[in-house]
Scaffold this motif. Structure first.
Motif, PDB file in Angstrom:
ATOM      1  N   ASP A 111       0.820  -1.212   0.000  1.00 20.63           N
ATOM      2  CA  ASP A 111       0.000   0.000   0.000  1.00 20.63           C
ATOM      3  C   ASP A 111       0.852   1.259   0.000  1.00 20.63           C
ATOM      4  OD1 ASP A 111      -2.433  -1.281  -0.120  1.00 20.63           O
ATOM      5  OD2 ASP A 111      -2.822  -1.186   2.038  1.00 20.63           O
ATOM      6  N   ASP A 112       1.957   1.238   0.749  1.00 24.24           N
ATOM      7  CA  ASP A 112       2.842   2.403   0.778  1.00 24.24           C
ATOM      8  C   ASP A 112       3.556   2.584  -0.563  1.00 24.24           C
ATOM      9  OD1 ASP A 112       2.151   2.994   3.358  1.00 24.24           O
ATOM     10  OD2 ASP A 112       3.912   2.055   4.266  1.00 24.24           O
ATOM     11  N   LYS A 213      -4.428 -13.181  -2.708  1.00 21.81           N
ATOM     12  CA  LYS A 213      -3.997 -13.026  -1.322  1.00 21.81           C
ATOM     13  C   LYS A 213      -2.563 -12.519  -1.233  1.00 21.81           C
ATOM     14  CE  LYS A 213      -7.021 -16.639   0.556  1.00 21.81           C
ATOM     15  NZ  LYS A 213      -7.060 -17.913   1.319  1.00 21.81           N
ATOM     16  N   GLU A 214      -1.796 -12.675  -2.317  1.00 26.30           N
ATOM     17  CA  GLU A 214      -0.403 -12.252  -2.339  1.00 26.30           C
ATOM     18  C   GLU A 214      -0.158 -11.334  -3.531  1.00 26.30           C
ATOM     19  OE1 GLU A 214       2.124 -15.924  -0.579  1.00 26.30           O
ATOM     20  OE2 GLU A 214       1.120 -16.330  -2.476  1.00 26.30           O
ATOM     21  N   THR A 237       4.336 -12.396  -1.851  1.00 25.72           N
ATOM     22  CA  THR A 237       4.111 -12.351  -0.420  1.00 25.72           C
ATOM     23  C   THR A 237       2.824 -11.593  -0.149  1.00 25.72           C
ATOM     24  OG1 THR A 237       5.176 -11.932   1.722  1.00 25.72           O
ATOM     25  CG2 THR A 237       5.279 -10.172   0.095  1.00 25.72           C
ATOM     26  N   THR A 238       2.361 -11.656   1.107  1.00 29.58           N
ATOM     27  CA  THR A 238       1.185 -10.880   1.487  1.00 29.58           C
ATOM     28  C   THR A 238       1.522  -9.393   1.401  1.00 29.58           C
ATOM     29  OG1 THR A 238       1.854 -11.108   3.796  1.00 29.58           O
ATOM     30  CG2 THR A 238       0.209 -12.656   2.972  1.00 29.58           C
ATOM     31  N   PRO A 239       0.582  -8.560   0.965  1.00 30.57           N
ATOM     32  CA  PRO A 239       0.900  -7.153   0.695  1.00 30.57           C
ATOM     33  C   PRO A 239       1.219  -6.319   1.931  1.00 30.57           C
ATOM     34  CG  PRO A 239      -1.439  -7.581   0.366  1.00 30.57           C
ATOM     35  CD  PRO A 239      -0.789  -8.911   0.538  1.00 30.57           C
ATOM     36  N   ASN A 240       0.948  -6.830   3.134  1.00 32.15           N
ATOM     37  CA  ASN A 240       1.209  -6.052   4.345  1.00 32.15           C
ATOM     38  C   ASN A 240       2.516  -6.422   5.033  1.00 32.15           C
ATOM     39  OD1 ASN A 240       0.424  -8.569   5.191  1.00 32.15           O
ATOM     40  ND2 ASN A 240      -0.940  -7.863   6.828  1.00 32.15           N
TER      41      ASN A 240
END
Length: 252
Positions: A111-112, A213-214, A237-240
């Protein structure tokens, strides 16, 4: 972060929020010239790896046609990201103690990365755009050919990095004038990740699955072996997830 079945350790550092400064809304209205970007011409290339090379997610090798686009010549640096964080009152994770302003920024979640590119009047590249830019008109494992002994001329990886990031632009650029396309840090792409996406990917301007999901990452990093920094190599990977080898590069 997983790549070809490998799970990498995650190193966490604290994130702090900067006080907002300037007028980001006014700045966003000002058109920015892409002097720091390279133009990638429209056209076709072969995406993925040939039989017998790479992981299952890199197959089948297939034709892709892309419209012309721009992509950053360099990875986004600590100094550039700090300017964004100050302007938008966004949190910025503490960078590694050796990291200076000209090092690639790390510990950036998806997101960043997406927000930075939008703030800069750009966007994250798709997987296809990244790979075409990384290949620079070639069909070999790296833009310079298939000889891994030359990798150190173009990339920071586990064989020469001393297990840390390095200032951007120190290695040779590829034929499109792009630096650190392989190694130094993984970069987020706009795409959701699907191991089997290449089996049904559209030929024209593919943008990845609609959901997932990734998120897909590309390029490999300072702590990866040569096989993980190939042009076709895919990470996910997971986005967070924040990680000491996750950074970004923008397109337009």
């Amino acid at each position: 972060m997983k790549q070809s079945g490998i799970m990498l350790a995650v190193f966490m550092l604290p994130c702090v929020a900067f006080a907002a400064e300037g007028n980001p809304a006014a700045a966003a209205k000002k058109e920015r010239q892409p002097a720091d970007m390279a133009l990638i011409s429209a056209g076709q290339f072969m995406m993925g790896s040939p039989d017998g090379v790479g992981s299952d997610s890199e197959h089948p090798r297939h034709k892709v046609n892309l419209d012309a686009f721009y992509i950053d010549k360099h990875l986004v640096t600590v100094a550039q990201y700090r300017k964004f964080a100050r302007a938008t009152h966004r949190k910025m994770c503490q960078q590694p103690p050796y990291s200076a302003g000209n090092h690639p920024v790390v510990y950036v979640v998806w997101d960043d990365a997406d927000a930075y590119c939008r703030w800069a009047r750009k966007r994250l590249p798709t997987e296809a755009q990244w790979e075409k830019a990384a290949r620079a008109g070639t069909a070999t494992r790296w833009s310079f050919g298939d000889d891994a002994r030359r990798l150190g001329e173009y990339a920071w990886y586990d064989g020469n990095s001393d297990q840390k990031t390095h200032p951007v632009g120190q290695k040779k650029p590829n034929q499109y004038g792009l630096y650190d396309m392989q190694g130094n840090v993984w970069v987020w792409t706009a795409d959701w990740y699907d191991k089997n996406y290449y089996h049904n990917s559209p030929e024209k301007n593919p943008k990845g699955p609609l959901t997932g999901k990734e998120r897909a990452l590309r390029g490999g990093a300072w702590n990866n072996p040569p096989d993980n920094v190939r042009a076709a190599s895919r990470g996910r990977t997971t986005p967070n997830l924040r990680y000491a080898a996750f950074g970004l590069r923008c397109a337009r």
